[in-house]
Design a protein around this motif. Structure first.
Motif, PDB file in Angstrom:
ATOM      1  N   GLY A   9       0.834  -1.337   0.304  1.00 12.55           N
ATOM      2  CA  GLY A   9       0.012  -0.160  -0.087  1.00 12.55           C
ATOM      3  C   GLY A   9       0.863   1.419  -0.041  1.00 12.55           C
ATOM      4  N   PHE A  12      -1.258   6.928   1.605  1.00 10.93           N
ATOM      5  CA  PHE A  12      -0.950   8.161   2.583  1.00 10.93           C
ATOM      6  C   PHE A  12       0.102   7.449   3.646  1.00 10.93           C
ATOM      7  N   GLY A  14       1.086   4.382   3.832  1.00  7.63           N
ATOM      8  CA  GLY A  14       2.303   3.596   3.434  1.00  7.63           C
ATOM      9  C   GLY A  14       3.573   4.448   2.860  1.00  7.63           C
ATOM     10  N   ASP A  33       2.255  -1.435  -4.595  1.00  9.12           N
ATOM     11  CA  ASP A  33       0.665  -1.069  -4.735  1.00  9.12           C
ATOM     12  C   ASP A  33       0.351  -1.510  -5.893  1.00  9.12           C
ATOM     13  N   ILE A  34      -0.977  -1.863  -5.999  1.00  3.82           N
ATOM     14  CA  ILE A  34      -1.645  -2.435  -7.314  1.00  3.82           C
ATOM     15  C   ILE A  34      -1.567  -1.069  -8.284  1.00  3.82           C
ATOM     16  N   VAL A  35      -1.673  -0.038  -8.163  1.00  2.00           N
ATOM     17  CA  VAL A  35      -1.460   1.066  -9.022  1.00  2.00           C
ATOM     18  C   VAL A  35      -0.355   1.351  -9.784  1.00  2.00           C
ATOM     19  N   THR A  77      -0.732  -1.837   4.484  1.00  3.05           N
ATOM     20  CA  THR A  77      -1.343  -0.614   4.743  1.00  3.05           C
ATOM     21  C   THR A  77      -2.660  -0.586   3.613  1.00  3.05           C
ATOM     22  N   GLY A  79      -5.698  -0.773   1.506  1.00  4.21           N
ATOM     23  CA  GLY A  79      -6.999  -0.821   2.027  1.00  4.21           C
ATOM     24  C   GLY A  79      -7.705   0.391   1.510  1.00  4.21           C
ATOM     25  N   PRO A  81      -9.229   3.908   3.243  1.00  3.89           N
ATOM     26  CA  PRO A  81      -9.413   4.591   4.461  1.00  3.89           C
ATOM     27  C   PRO A  81     -10.878   4.903   4.766  1.00  3.89           C
ATOM     28  N   ASN A  95     -12.286  -4.314   3.078  1.00  5.35           N
ATOM     29  CA  ASN A  95     -10.897  -4.517   3.371  1.00  5.35           C
ATOM     30  C   ASN A  95     -10.448  -6.108   3.855  1.00  5.35           C
ATOM     31  N   ILE A  98      -8.875  -7.581   0.591  1.00  2.00           N
ATOM     32  CA  ILE A  98      -7.685  -6.915   0.181  1.00  2.00           C
ATOM     33  C   ILE A  98      -6.641  -7.395   1.040  1.00  2.00           C
ATOM     34  N   VAL A 102      -3.437 -10.101  -0.296  1.00  4.45           N
ATOM     35  CA  VAL A 102      -2.014  -9.333   0.086  1.00  4.45           C
ATOM     36  C   VAL A 102      -1.169 -10.415   1.280  1.00  4.45           C
ATOM     37  N   VAL A 118      -2.012  -2.838   9.447  1.00  2.00           N
ATOM     38  CA  VAL A 118      -2.410  -1.384   9.797  1.00  2.00           C
ATOM     39  C   VAL A 118      -3.733  -0.926   9.182  1.00  2.00           C
ATOM     40  N   THR A 119      -4.124  -1.669   8.241  1.00  3.75           N
ATOM     41  CA  THR A 119      -5.420  -1.712   7.530  1.00  3.75           C
ATOM     42  C   THR A 119      -6.449  -1.733   8.699  1.00  3.75           C
TER      43      THR A 119
HETATM   44  N1  APR Z   1      -3.019  -4.611  -3.017  1.00  3.08           N
HETATM   45  C1  APR Z   1      -2.040  -3.383  -2.815  1.00  3.08           C
HETATM   46  N2  APR Z   1      -2.425  -2.139  -2.534  1.00  3.08           N
HETATM   47  C2  APR Z   1      -3.636  -1.894  -2.715  1.00  3.08           C
HETATM   48  C3  APR Z   1      -4.946  -3.057  -2.869  1.00  3.08           C
HETATM   49  C4  APR Z   1      -4.459  -4.396  -3.034  1.00  3.08           C
HETATM   50  N3  APR Z   1      -5.158  -5.286  -3.011  1.00  3.08           N
HETATM   51  N4  APR Z   1      -5.928  -2.530  -2.771  1.00  3.08           N
HETATM   52  C5  APR Z   1      -5.909  -1.064  -2.497  1.00  3.08           C
HETATM   53  N5  APR Z   1      -4.534  -0.921  -2.460  1.00  3.08           N
HETATM   54  C6  APR Z   1      -3.567   0.304  -2.256  1.00  3.08           C
HETATM   55  C7  APR Z   1      -4.345   1.690  -2.699  1.00  3.08           C
HETATM   56  O1  APR Z   1      -4.052   1.669  -4.269  1.00  3.08           O
HETATM   57  C8  APR Z   1      -3.775   2.930  -2.172  1.00  3.08           C
HETATM   58  O2  APR Z   1      -2.597   3.427  -2.858  1.00  3.08           O
HETATM   59  O3  APR Z   1      -3.824   0.777  -0.728  1.00  3.08           O
HETATM   60  C9  APR Z   1      -3.482   2.308  -0.735  1.00  3.08           C
HETATM   61  C10 APR Z   1      -4.159   2.714   0.376  1.00  3.08           C
HETATM   62  O4  APR Z   1      -3.777   4.025   0.484  1.00  3.08           O
HETATM   63  P1  APR Z   1      -4.893   5.336   0.947  1.00  3.08           P
HETATM   64  O5  APR Z   1      -5.939   5.252   0.139  1.00  3.08           O
HETATM   65  O6  APR Z   1      -3.928   6.325   0.997  1.00  3.08           O
HETATM   66  O7  APR Z   1      -5.058   4.950   2.491  1.00  3.08           O
HETATM   67  P2  APR Z   1      -4.256   5.331   3.835  1.00  3.08           P
HETATM   68  O8  APR Z   1      -4.640   6.862   4.138  1.00  3.08           O
HETATM   69  O9  APR Z   1      -2.806   4.964   3.257  1.00  3.08           O
HETATM   70  O10 APR Z   1      -4.795   4.113   4.786  1.00  3.08           O
HETATM   71  C11 APR Z   1      -4.407   2.755   4.634  1.00  3.08           C
HETATM   72  O11 APR Z   1      -4.419   2.556   6.814  1.00  3.08           O
HETATM   73  O12 APR Z   1      -5.035   3.611   8.986  1.00  3.08           O
HETATM   74  C12 APR Z   1      -5.481   2.597   7.793  1.00  3.08           C
HETATM   75  O13 APR Z   1      -7.759   3.278   8.028  1.00  3.08           O
HETATM   76  C13 APR Z   1      -6.478   3.315   7.133  1.00  3.08           C
HETATM   77  O14 APR Z   1      -7.174   1.130   6.099  1.00  3.08           O
HETATM   78  C14 APR Z   1      -6.775   2.485   5.753  1.00  3.08           C
HETATM   79  C15 APR Z   1      -5.129   1.933   5.649  1.00  3.08           C
END
Ligand code: APR
Length: 308
Positions: A9, A12, A14, A33-35, A77, A79, A81, A95, A98, A102, A118-119
């Motif tokens: 992840g 933010f 990660g 990350d998947i993106v 991380t 998932g 938010p 989540n 996901i 992962v 952390v997710t």
């Molecule tokens: N595999 C890998 N990465 C993934 C997947 C997956 N299957 N699905 C989503 N992601 C990535 C997204 O592409 C994104 O870049 O997870 C990242 C999540 O980042 P943000 O949306 O910025 O979320 P963030 O604020 O980092 O929070 C992540 O931590 O504190 C917790 O509640 C919060 O569950 C949330 C997690």
């Protein structure tokens, strides 16, 4: 050879964590990350701070799990938010999928790693990671208590005008509305806060701590907290990497401690190179014990929702 930490992840939480880890300079870091391309871009940007700040950490951004091979620690991380008005619990089904995927992948490439989840909803996601990985409980931890405690300590320090370093506190239970800030054990340079702050004010601070994540979600408009969450993960990673054996509140899989069985709940834990090295059982009064049980029941409900 340097040790290796993977952060799954690159959002933010990660990417902020990867920045903090790179600056530590004690391990190379892989950010998955998947993106497409995004983690590669962030990794380059972070690494180019090296010459300025003086670190040699190799930071690799990737969309390929093969690059995570042989990691000592994997932080999950990935998932969604929380959105404003959404509870952590609303997130559970989204989540769950996901975190399962992962975990399956990272374990394939790093069968000996320590997983830090952390997710959110945190305790339930850690439970998924434990189940899917098949790891012993020592190697699957959840980050919540360090953050909740940091929030509590911040508010107490502000209230009495003290240094945050002098404020000791514990927040136990699940990472949700039922968390249990242990006001009775909170001290400022060894002085119990009951001697410094009125009971009414303590209760307000306890409530603000419980709502600490939501307060930030509301202010941000989109997304949720990440500076303090990433710093809190860093403290756990430090204790593992440097075998510091620090005692900090973490979500761990309880097997009878505190009267709780087969469930992730936040309790004080000693964290070292082996992961969870000891669950610290502190004596709770009847009211605290009741609150902790209630909090554990909330986690149990979520685990039930997930069908595991
Ligand atoms: N595999 C890998 N990465 C993934 C997947 C997956 N299957 N699905 C989503 N992601 C990535 C997204 O592409 C994104 O870049 O997870 C990242 C999540 O980042 P943000 O949306 O910025 O979320 P963030 O604020 O980092 O929070 C992540 O931590 O504190 C917790 O509640 C919060 O569950 C949330 C997690």
């Amino acid at each position: 050879m340097r040790r290796k930490i993977t952060v799954v992840g690159a959002g933010f939480v990660g990417s902020t964590l990867v920045q903090r880890l790179a600056e530590r300079d004690y391990a190379d870091v892989v950010m998955f990350d998947i993106v497409p391309n995004m983690p590669q871009g962030k990794a380059l940007d972070i690494m180019q701070a090296g010459p300025v700040l003086g670190f040699d950490t190799q930071v690799t951004g990737t969309n390929d799990y093969a690059d995570t091979v042989g990691s000592d620690i994997v932080v999950i991380t990935s998932g969604f938010p929380r959105k404003p008005g959404m509870t952590r619990d609303d997130l559970v089904k989204k989540n769950q999928e996901i975190v399962s995927q992962v975990t399956e992948q990272v374990v394939k490439y790093s069968p000996d790693c320590i997983i830090i989840c952390v997710t959110n909803p945190l305790d339930a996601m850690a439970q998924i990671a434990l189940k899917v990985s098949g790891f012993p409980r020592e190697r699957v931890l959840g980050m919540a208590g360090v953050l909740d405690t940091a929030r509590f300590r911040t508010f107490i320090a502000q209230e009495v005008g003290a240094s945050v370093r002098d404020v000791q506190a514990y927040v136990l239970g699940g990472h949700g509305d039922t968390m249990v800030p242990l006001a009775r054990m909170c001290t400022v340079a060894g002085v119990p806060i009951s001697q410094l702050i009125s009971p009414e004010r303590i209760e307000e601070i306890v409530q603000r701590t419980r709502d600490g994540g939501a307060e930030i979600v509301k202010l941000l408009g989109t997304g949720s907290a990440y500076y303090a969450p990433s710093a809190s993960v860093l403290q756990m990673v430090d204790s593992i990497m440097l075998d510091k054996k620090m005692i900090m509140p973490c979500a761990v899989y309880l097997q009878g401690e505190y009267g709780i069985h087969d469930l992730f709940v936040g309790v004080p834990a000693q964290i070292g190179s082996k992961g969870l090295e000891k669950v610290i059982e502190i004596e709770l009064n009847p009211s605290e014990r009741e609150q902790l049980t209630k909090s554990a029941d909330a986690v149990k409900e979520l685990v039930h929702v997930m069908g595991i």
